[in-house]
Write a protein that holds these residues in place. Structure first.
Motif, mmCIF file in Angstrom:
data_model
loop_
_atom_site.group_PDB
_atom_site.id
_atom_site.type_symbol
_atom_site.label_atom_id
_atom_site.label_comp_id
_atom_site.label_asym_id
_atom_site.label_seq_id
_atom_site.Cartn_x
_atom_site.Cartn_y
_atom_site.Cartn_z
ATOM 1 N N PHE A 127 70.680 38.743 4.543
ATOM 2 C CA PHE A 127 69.355 38.207 4.259
ATOM 3 C C PHE A 127 68.886 37.285 5.380
ATOM 4 O O PHE A 127 67.706 37.293 5.752
ATOM 5 N N GLY A 128 69.810 36.500 5.929
ATOM 6 C CA GLY A 128 69.440 35.606 7.026
ATOM 7 C C GLY A 128 68.944 36.362 8.244
ATOM 8 O O GLY A 128 67.963 35.973 8.882
ATOM 9 N N GLU A 133 64.221 37.963 11.470
ATOM 10 C CA GLU A 133 63.507 38.950 12.288
ATOM 11 C C GLU A 133 62.016 38.944 11.997
ATOM 12 O O GLU A 133 61.194 39.004 12.902
ATOM 13 N N ARG A 134 61.665 38.868 10.723
ATOM 14 C CA ARG A 134 60.254 38.837 10.310
ATOM 15 C C ARG A 134 60.202 38.410 8.853
ATOM 16 O O ARG A 134 61.211 38.484 8.132
ATOM 17 N N PRO A 135 59.034 38.006 8.361
ATOM 18 C CA PRO A 135 58.926 37.629 6.944
ATOM 19 C C PRO A 135 59.190 38.813 6.017
ATOM 20 O O PRO A 135 58.794 39.951 6.301
ATOM 21 N N HIS A 136 59.855 38.522 4.920
ATOM 22 C CA HIS A 136 60.132 39.515 3.896
ATOM 23 C C HIS A 136 59.803 38.939 2.522
ATOM 24 O O HIS A 136 59.915 37.727 2.300
ATOM 25 N N VAL A 167 61.009 29.165 4.761
ATOM 26 C CA VAL A 167 59.682 28.666 4.425
ATOM 27 C C VAL A 167 58.880 29.841 3.884
ATOM 28 O O VAL A 167 59.147 31.006 4.217
ATOM 29 N N GLN A 168 57.893 29.528 3.054
ATOM 30 C CA GLN A 168 56.968 30.561 2.599
ATOM 31 C C GLN A 168 55.832 30.642 3.609
ATOM 32 O O GLN A 168 55.222 29.624 3.944
ATOM 33 N N VAL A 169 55.564 31.835 4.101
ATOM 34 C CA VAL A 169 54.644 31.992 5.224
ATOM 35 C C VAL A 169 53.201 32.110 4.739
ATOM 36 O O VAL A 169 52.924 32.456 3.591
ATOM 37 N N TRP A 189 60.160 30.161 11.973
ATOM 38 C CA TRP A 189 58.779 29.725 11.773
ATOM 39 C C TRP A 189 58.434 28.517 12.631
ATOM 40 O O TRP A 189 57.342 28.416 13.181
ATOM 41 N N LEU A 190 59.377 27.587 12.753
ATOM 42 C CA LEU A 190 59.095 26.337 13.460
ATOM 43 C C LEU A 190 59.663 26.302 14.876
ATOM 44 O O LEU A 190 59.353 25.388 15.645
#
Length: 367
Positions: A127-128, A133-136, A167-169, A189-190
């Motif tokens: 999962f990590g 790689e991209r939001p899921h 984080v929630q995108v 994200w950051l």
């Protein structure tokens, strides 16, 4: 010298003052978010309502821009619930709260059964990698788990996503916009990994500055952290102590404001979830009579004279939106006028595109 005993109203006014609810302040949104040690954000609208009730001249788009620019993020934090915090706090606080998140989600019975005999590190690692790689969405991660472990309950394995600091995108969480609930890692994200040098002592002091005077059990209820007594004892020389009317020991920072109990408290509308209500084990310092009889999903609270005295929700329609208020006790004529006027102001913010109607119902039966 005996410790000073603080009344319920004294604790109420102290809490309101520290949460910017005695008077609206001219404070930048992110400064307020950090000062309040984050805002509840299970409902995307909640942080905007929380700041509107606290800040003079607050513009929702100012907070939305900060979130869009990644200067603030929504992530799983205190008590394993979604909070809005500044990017700086996300990096500093998530490692301190990670043990809580792991305890909560590892404790889910379906998850425990699903991972029995499974290499949990492999699952979390999968999962990590995907989230980095991209939001899921959670559904996408569940499908990935089903492909890798077809003989397991993939839906329950999906709880492992919460063990990854994420984080929630956006666009979810932006004012006036919506989007799927998708996540990515904090680092992706950051552009920075969460810091491992955060100090629990600093978090205790920040909590007391905004929620004090408070007992050890109060901070435990707010944060989800255990074993806090040694931390408070270590900090005791730097703190002042009081007692409440029940004899509980309360701790506070040296210069925490303690307004007079008769200081006027204006009507304020709180979002569905707000830490000013959820920040203590003993919520009597802000919960008015009848409050917990009528808690229900979708409703926020109305503070009258500093205490939760009614609940509210906005019912949207094409041409007219109705802001409905249900009191827990009969309001006075003056209170009714103040509640309705504040409701009109809030409705203009929440539904500016349509005409708004304010409905103040009769007192709830049995409240």
């Amino acid at each position: 010298m005996p410790e000073r005993v603080l009344s319920r109203r004294e604790l109420n006014r102290a809490l309101l003052a520290r949460h910017l609810l005695l008077e609206r302040r001219r404070v930048r949104p992110l400064e307020a978010v950090e000062r309040l040690v984050g805002l509840q954000a299970q409902e995307p609208r909640d942080p905007y309502v929380a700041l509107w009730s606290r800040l003079e001249g607050f513009r929702p788009d100012a907070l939305a821009t900060a979130i869009e620019e990644r200067r603030a993020v929504r992530l799983t934090l205190f008590r394993g619930t979604l909070h809005l915090v500044t990017a700086r706090d996300a990096l500093a606080l998530r490692p301190l709260i990670q043990p809580i998140v792991e305890r909560i989600y590892r404790g889910q019975a379906p998850f425990r059964r699903a991972i029995d005999g499974l290499d949990l590190d492999e699952l979390v690692g999968l999962f990590g990698r995907l989230l980095g790689e991209r939001p899921h969405t959670r559904a996408e991660l569940v499908r990935a788990a089903a492909e890798r472990w077809p003989d397991r309950d993939a839906s329950s394995l999906g709880y492992a996503m919460y063990l990854v600091p994420t984080v929630q995108v956006t666009p979810r969480g932006l004012w006036g916009r919506t989007g799927r609930s998708a996540f990515t890692t904090i680092e992706a994200w950051l552009g920075k990994a969460p810091r491992a040098d955060g100090q629990i002592d600093d978090l205790v002091l920040r909590y007391l500055a905004r929620f004090g005077p408070a007992a050890v059990a109060d901070m435990r209820a707010w944060s989800g952290l255990g074993e806090l007594r040694p931390v408070f004892d270590r900090l005791r020389p730097r703190l002042r102590t009081f007692r409440d009317e029940h004899g509980r020991e309360l701790f506070d920072v040296p210069r925490g404001p303690l307004p007079h109990p008769d200081v006027p408290a204006p009507v304020r509308f709180l979002p569905e979830y707000d830490n000013v209500v959820l920040g203590h084990e003993d919520r009597s310092r802000i919960a008015g009579e009848g409050t917990w009889l009528w808690t229900e999903v979708g409703w926020g609270f109305v503070l009258v004279d500093g205490f939760t005295t009614a609940r509210w929700k906005l019912e949207r329609a094409k041409e007219v939106s109705t802001l409905r208020i249900e009191p827990f006790r009969p309001p006075s004529r003056l209170e009714r006028a103040e509640v309705v006027e504040e409701a009109r102001r809030l409705a203009r913010v929440l539904a500016p595109e349509v005409r708004s109607k304010i409905v103040l119902d009769r007192t709830r039966s049995g409240a």
